[in-house]
Design a protein around this motif. Structure first.
Motif: not given
Ligand code: C5P
Length: 243
Positions: A19-21, A26-28, A45-50, A52-55
């Motif tokens: 749930t932590h961006r 960091r993992l990526v 997805f429910t914590s970081l939202g779209p 984060f996916v875009q990033w």
């Protein structure tokens, strides 16, 4: 035929279940180059939202958006459109939503794909690996889990989907009935000697590759390892040796 480390890397999907961006980013950074696909599931997805996916997509990473869509065909078509707009490489729906719903997901994915991107793979979740025969009886679903998986995989193929999510237990018989390019993606992967945790039907990376999995989803054995990059490298080595 032996698989190179690079070929193995393309088939390794790491679940970013957090749930932590900051932790996800960091993992990526740590896993860049050794992992072909990053999976964003319901928790992230429910914590970081779209955004984060875009990033992730902007970083040049391939994304599996694991939202397991299941609703009326029109709603799933619009959600599939939105998934594809994000530029993800793959996303999934529940086969239990029916053939019409799965076909609608395909239509939405094609319509939403941005120029210059490939249409995402649309995968069907057949029987959740958390459901055993007792749970299927409780739901009044006839037949064994294996029979249901085979039938729903047939429905998914007929609806034009790219493949299914399945446990390692189902790989062998599905691979016979559904040769490539139908995609088989398998979670519940545990390298030899690692903790099983809450997973039931687990398999080693080598076993899953030998049984015909196209993509292997690994979460905690890599993300919770003291050195996630070394853990991912070990999985790649095991995959490469398997062939
Ligand atoms: O940490 P672990 O390797 O068990 O993570 C597996 C990932 O695959 C999790 O994100 C989980 O939600 C997902 N998954 C699964 N079983 C399925 C479908 C998805 O374990 N049938």
């Amino acid at each position: 035929m032996a698989m190179t480390r690079e070929e193995a890397a393309k088939r390794l999907v790491v679940a970013l279940d957090t749930t932590h961006r900051g932790e996800a980013e960091r993992l990526v950074q740590v896993l860049r180059g050794v992992v072909g696909v990053f999976k964003v599931g319901l928790e992230a997805f429910t914590s970081l939202g779209p955004s984060f996916v875009q990033w992730l997509v902007e970083q040049g990473e391939k994304v599996f958006l694991d939202l397991k869509l299941h609703d009326i065909p029109h709603t799933v078509e619009r959600a599939a459109y939105a998934c594809a707009r994000l530029g993800v490489a793959m996303f999934n729906v529940h086969a239990a939503g029916g053939g019409e719903m799965m076909a609608a997901a395909r239509v939405g994915a094609e319509a939403g794909t941005p120029p210059g991107h490939e249409t995402p793979l649309v995968l069907a979740v057949t029987v959740l690996t958390s459901l055993d025969e007792k749970a299927l009886q409780e739901l009044h679903l006839p037949g064994s889990a294996g029979q249901r998986v085979r039938h729903w995989a047939q429905l998914a193929q007929k609806a034009g989907l790219s493949g299914v999510v399945c446990s390692a237990q189902e790989l062998a018989f599905l691979r016979v009935d559904f040769p490539p390019p139908f995609v088989l993606l398998t979670p519940g992967i545990r390298p030899a000697g690692s903790a099983v945790g809450d997973q039931r039907r687990v398999a080693t990376p080598a076993h899953a590759v030998r049984q015909g999995a196209d993509f292997l989803v690994v979460g905690r054995p890599i993300t919770q390892a003291p050195d996630p990059r070394a853990a991912a490298e070990a999985v790649l080595a095991e995959m490469a040796q398997a062939c």
